[in-house]
Design an enzyme around this catalytic site. Structure first.
Site, short mmCIF file in Angstrom:
data_model
loop_
_atom_site.label_atom_id
_atom_site.label_comp_id
_atom_site.label_asym_id
_atom_site.label_seq_id
_atom_site.Cartn_x
_atom_site.Cartn_y
_atom_site.Cartn_z
N LEU A 44 0.82 -1.11 0.02
CA LEU A 44 -0.03 0.28 -0.45
C LEU A 44 1.15 1.97 0.16
O LEU A 44 1.95 1.33 0.86
CB LEU A 44 -0.91 0.08 1.12
CG LEU A 44 -2.26 -1.14 1.40
CD1 LEU A 44 -2.20 -1.03 2.34
CD2 LEU A 44 -2.70 -0.95 0.68
N GLU A 56 -10.34 0.65 7.52
CA GLU A 56 -9.91 -1.01 8.40
C GLU A 56 -8.31 -0.78 9.39
O GLU A 56 -7.87 -0.18 9.17
CB GLU A 56 -9.73 -2.68 8.00
CG GLU A 56 -11.09 -2.74 6.68
CD GLU A 56 -10.75 -4.30 5.55
OE1 GLU A 56 -9.04 -4.39 5.84
OE2 GLU A 56 -12.00 -4.09 4.97
N LYS A 94 -5.38 -1.10 10.67
CA LYS A 94 -3.87 -2.20 10.09
C LYS A 94 -2.99 -2.90 10.90
O LYS A 94 -2.46 -2.24 11.87
CB LYS A 94 -2.62 -0.70 9.36
CG LYS A 94 -1.64 -1.35 8.22
CD LYS A 94 -0.99 -0.30 7.17
CE LYS A 94 -0.21 -0.92 6.71
NZ LYS A 94 1.14 -0.99 7.24
N ARG A 136 3.96 -13.37 2.57
CA ARG A 136 3.77 -12.90 1.36
C ARG A 136 5.24 -12.70 -0.02
O ARG A 136 5.25 -13.01 -1.49
CB ARG A 136 3.34 -11.18 1.07
CG ARG A 136 3.72 -10.22 0.38
CD ARG A 136 3.37 -9.11 1.58
NE ARG A 136 3.34 -7.32 0.03
CZ ARG A 136 4.48 -7.24 -0.28
NH1 ARG A 136 5.59 -7.66 0.24
NH2 ARG A 136 3.98 -6.35 -1.37
N GLU A 193 -4.00 -11.50 8.26
CA GLU A 193 -2.53 -10.86 9.20
C GLU A 193 -1.98 -12.06 10.10
O GLU A 193 -3.25 -11.85 10.73
CB GLU A 193 -2.34 -9.30 9.76
CG GLU A 193 -1.69 -8.38 9.67
CD GLU A 193 -0.71 -8.50 8.63
OE1 GLU A 193 -1.22 -8.47 6.60
OE2 GLU A 193 0.50 -7.86 8.74
N CYS A 230 34.98 -5.88 34.09
CA CYS A 230 36.31 -6.86 34.45
C CYS A 230 36.81 -7.14 33.22
O CYS A 230 38.07 -7.27 33.07
CB CYS A 230 35.35 -8.15 34.81
SG CYS A 230 34.74 -9.31 32.95
N CYS A 258 30.60 -12.05 27.24
CA CYS A 258 31.87 -11.67 28.50
C CYS A 258 31.59 -13.51 29.15
O CYS A 258 30.23 -13.49 29.45
CB CYS A 258 31.79 -10.89 29.52
SG CYS A 258 32.28 -11.16 31.32
#
Ligand code: IVH
Length: 667
Positions: A81, A111, A113, A134, A171, A408, A423
Site C-alpha cells: 500500500l 479497517e 492496519k 507474502r 494478517e 571486568c 563476556c
C-alpha cells in the site's frame, strides 16, 4: 453410526468449539467436553488411519519438522500500500480517485492496519490446502504446517458456499498479552527477548519445526479475498461479511463511509485509542468499497490506486543520543543501550532505549552524539531506529564496540550463531550481580529483602560473593551496611535461613543456567532427582526428557562442565541447600508418581500438552475424563463440565501455579 461418520461429526464439533473459543472469544459450555471429544477423535484416527485427513483438528499439531520452505507463486500478486501521513494526504488520495472515476462521492471502508505478517491461504472446496507468506508479493514461502497450529485459523469453511478454489488474505499477529508473557519467560531463561510483536510473529511463522510455532500464541485476522472461483461480490463490505460466515476471524472495527470526513475522524480516533487493544496497529487502511470501482482504478507498480494506508505517527520521536552503554547480563550477554536526551513519546518521558546488538549498531550506523529517531516497539520498550541524518556534518566517530567486557575487561567472545557478544568471565562483577539477582528472585530462592540496592551493597562488601556466600553472612557484617537497622538485618537473615528449605527445582532454576526456566528446572529435577546425576548426564540423556529440547540439554551439560559451576554447587551443598528431591531417589514416590491427572481449560503459561508431558515425565498418567480415580484436575480458564464433575466427585482441583508447585515438591 459408523467410524467415518463419527469422525466427521467429531471434527465438526471440535472445530465448532475452536471457533467459539478462538474466533468469537465466547466459549460454549463445552470447552472441557472439548478434551473428551478430542481424545475420542485421536483414538478413532489411531484405530482407523485411513480416516486421517489434513484438515482434521488433530493435525493442527504434530507435523514433522521441515528442511526448508517450499516456494509458492501467488495466484494473484500480493500488493503493498502507499501511505498517507496526514489529513492532507488523505484528501489528495480522495481527490485522485474521485477524479479518475468522475464522481463526486466514493464510498470507502476503513479497517485497522494490523502490524503483523501478511499471509495468503488457499482453500479448495472449503478446506485449507496451503498457506504462504507474502514474500516478494509474487512468490512466498509455504508455511502451511505452521499456519495450521493457529487455532483461530479455520481448517474448513463453516458455512457455504464452498468455491472450488478460494484464496483468503490476512494478517498473522502476536497479541500483546502473549508477547509480554513470552518475553518475560525468555528473559527468565536467559534468552534475548523479541524486539517487537511483529518480529516475533514473523519469526514464529518461519520456524522449520511447527512444534515451536505451536508454543507461540499467534492469532489471525482475515481482511480480503485474493480470489474465489465462481463467486461474485460487489463490495469489500460484502467480502468481510462472507469471511465472517466462512468462520474467519475478521477485525470488527471496520466502518463504511459515504465520503472522506468520517474517514478522517476514524483515523484520528484510532490513532488515539491504539493502546486500548491487545494487538499492534500501525495505521488504518482506507479502501474503496465497490469492487468494480477498485478494478477500474487498478494499480500502479505494486500499489493499488483504490486503497491507502493512513500511518499513525505518534510513536516516533527525535532526540539526541548522548551515550551508548552496555549492560552485561547474567549469562554474560552484552546488551547495548542508549542514553538519550529525555524526550516525550506517546505520553511518557523516554531516557533510555535498546540498541539490540553490535551488528545492528553498525548496520544502522548509529553514533554517540547523533540526533536519532526513536520508536516504541510493542508500544512498551523504546528502541533506536537510526540516525536522523547520516550525512550530517560533524558527526562523531563510529561507535567502537568494546573488545572487552566493560565491567571486568575480559576479552569478549562473539557467538557465531548469534548477533550477541559475550563476556565469558564467570567472575565478572556484572554477571555476579545479575546472577545473584536471579538466584534470590521470587521464582527461585525467593529471599525477601534482598533487592538490587542491597545486593550492590553486599557486593561492595564482598566483591567475589556467589549465591553460597549469602548463607555465611553474619549480623555484624550486615549492620555495617548503610541504612541497615537491627530489624532489617534480622529479617534478611531470617529470609536467607528460610530459603535453605526451598525445594531442589527452585535451587536448580536459581543457578541461572542458560535456557533453563522454571519448567525445565522442574522437569530436570523430576527426572534426575538429584544434582549429581544431572551433573553426570550427557546432552543425549537429558534430551530424552519430554519437553527438553537440544538447546536446553546442551546448555545444561556445558554448564556443569565448568569447574567454577561445579564448585558453586558444592558450596551450596555445604550451605545445606536442597540439591535433591525431597523423599529421596527415583524409586521412591514423587507427588505425581502413579497418579492419574486430567488437564482442562486454557492455562496461563503452558499448553495442555506441555502440562501433560510434565505429568508423564514425573511418573503420572494423563486421562481425558474425570473419575473417582482422578488424583488431581489441573484446570485453567473456561474449564466447564470437567470442573463441575471434579467438584461433584471431590477431586482436588489445581490451577497452573499450584500444579507447578506440586511438581516442584512445594505443595
Ligand atoms: S489490504 C492491496 N487490509 O498492510 C491491499 N492490508 O502495506 C493490501 N495490512 O501487506 C492489503 N491490515 O500485511 C489490508 N486491514 C488490512 C490490513 C492490511 C494490515 C498489511 C498487509 C499488507 C500491508 C500493506
Amino acid at each position: 453410526m459408523n467410524p467415518a461418520e463419527r469422525v466427521a461429526q467429531l471434527r465438526r464439533e471440535i472445530e465448532d468449539h475452536n471457533y467459539r473459543y478462538h474466533v468469537l472469544a465466547a466459549p460454549s459450555v463445552s470447552d472441557p467436553e472439548f478434551d473428551l471429544l478430542y481424545r475420542e477423535l485421536v483414538e478413532l484416527e489411531e484405530r482407523h488411519p485411513d480416516l486421517i485427513s489434513a484438515d482434521s483438528p488433530t493435525r493442527r499439531v504434530g507435523a514433522e519438522p521441515q528442511e526448508r520452505f517450499r516456494k509458492v507463486a501467488h495466484r494473484v500478486p500480493m500488493l503493498s500500500l502507499s501511505n498517507a501521513f496526514d489529513e492532507t494526504e488523505l484528501q489528495a488520495f480522495y481527490r485522485r480517485i474521485a477524479t479518475q472515476l468522475e464522481v463526486e462521492e466514493v464510498r470507502l471502508v476503513t479497517e485497522l492496519k494490523i502490524d503483523g505478517v501478511a499471509v495468503s491461504l488457499t482453500y479448495e472446496d472449503g478446506r485449507l490446502r496451503h498457506g504462504a507468506t507474502r514474500g516478494n508479493g509474487l512468490e512466498g514461502e509455504d508455511v502451511t504446517a505452521n499456519l495450521r497450529t493457529i487455532r483461530s485459523l479455520p481448517l474448513r469453511f463453516r458455512e457455504g458456499p464452498h468455491p472450488a478454489i478460494a484464496e483468503i488474505r490476512g494478517e498473522i499477529y502476536f497479541p500483546l498479552s502473549g508477547f509480554e508473557r513470552v518475553n518475560r519467560q525468555r528473559s527468565e531463561e536467559g534468552e534475548a527477548p523479541f524486539a517487537n510483536p511483529r518480529n516475533a510473529a514473523a519469526g514464529a511463522l518461519r520456524q522449520l519445526d511447527p512444534a515451536v510455532t505451536a508454543t507461540r500464541p499467534l492469532a489471525f485476522f482475515a481482511y480480503s479475498l485474493g480470489y474465489a472461483e465462481g463467486l461474485e461480490f460487489t463490495s469489500q463490505g460484502e467480502v468481510l461479511e462472507q469471511l465472517v460466515r466462512w468462520g474467519f476471524p475478521v477485525n470488527l472495527n471496520h466502518e463504511s463511509h459515504a465520503g472522506l470526513p468520517s474517514v478522517v475522524e476514524y483515523c484520528q480516533s484510532w490513532e488515539e485509542q491504539r493502546d486500548s487493544i491487545d494487538y499492534e496497529v500501525d495505521g488504518v487502511v482506507v479502501k474503496v468499497d465497490r469492487l468494480d470501482l477498485q478494478d477500474r482504478l487498478g494499480a500502479v507498480s505494486r500499489e493499488p490506486r483504490w486503497a491507502i494506508a493512513y500511518k499513525f505517527a505518534s510513536q516516533v520521536a527525535e532526540t539526541r543520543l548522548l551515550e551508548i552503554r552496555i549492560n552485561v547480563g547474567r549469562t554474560g550477554a552484552l546488551n547495548p543501550y542508549a542514553i538519550l536526551e529525555p524526550v516525550e513519546l506517546g505520553g511518557v518521558t523516554i531516557r533510555t532505549a535498546t540498541l539490540h546488538n553490535q551488528e545492528d549498531i553498525r548496520k544502522k550506523d548509529i553514533r554517540p552524539g547523533d540526533r536519532v529517531v526513536i520508536k516504541r516497539a510493542g508500544d512498551v520498550i523504546p528502541q533506536v531506529v537510526g540516525p536522523v541524518d547520516k550525512e550530517e556534518e560533524g558527526r562523531g566517530e563510529p561507535y567502537a564496540y568494546p573488545g572487552q567486557c566493560p565491567e571486568c575487561e575480559t576479552p569478549i567472545v562473539q557467538d557465531p550463531d548469534e548477533a550477541l557478544a559475550y563476556c565469558r568471565n564467570g567472575n565478572c562483577p556484572a554477571r555476579r550481580f545479575e546472577s545473584l539477582k536471579h538466584f534470590v528472585s521470587r521464582s527461585a530462592l525467593d529471599i525477601r529483602g534482598l533487592g538490587p540496592k542491597t545486593l550492590r551493597k553486599l557486593l561492595k562488601l564482598e566483591p567475589a560473593a556467589g549465591p553460597a556466600d549469602l548463607y555465611s553472612l553474619k549480623a555484624e557484617q550486615l549492620s555495617g551496611l548503610e541504612g541497615f537497622k537491627e530489624k532489617s538485618v534480622e529479617n534478611l537473615l531470617a529470609g536467607i535461613e528460610g530459603s535453605r528449605q526451598q525445594p531442589f527445582p527452585r535451587v536448580l532454576f536459581g543457578l541461572g543456567i542458560r535456557h533453563v526456566g522454571e519448567t525445565a528446572a522442574a522437569l530436570l529435577a523430576g527426572e534426575f532427582q538429584e544434582v549429581e546425576r544431572l551433573m553426570q548426564a550427557s546432552p543425549e540423556r537429558i534430551m530424552e526428557i519430554p519437553g527438553i529440547g537440544p538447546e536446553i540439554a546442551r546448555s545444561v551439560a556445558e554448564y556443569f562442565e565448568v569447574e567454577e559451576n561445579r564448585g558453586q554447587v558444592e558450596r551450596l551443598r555445604a550451605a545445606r541447600l536442597q540439591l535433591k528431591m525431597a523423599g529421596g531417589d527415583r524409586t521412591a514416590t514423587t507427588a505425581l508418581e502413579g497418579k492419574t491427572l486430567v488437564v482442562t481449560g486454557t492455562l496461563p503459561t503452558h499448553s495442555r500438552r506441555e502440562i501433560s508431558e510434565m505429568i508423564k515425565a514425573n511418573g503420572g498418567k494423563v486421562t481425558s475424563s474425570v473419575s473417582k480415580r482422578t488424583a488431581y484436575l489441573v484446570a485453567g480458564a473456561n474449564a466447564g463440565s470437567k470442573l463441575r464433575r471434579a467438584r461433584k466427585l471431590k477431586v482436588e482441583v489445581l490451577n497452573e501455579e499450584e500444579f507447578l508447585k506440586l511438581l516442584r515438591g512445594e505443595l
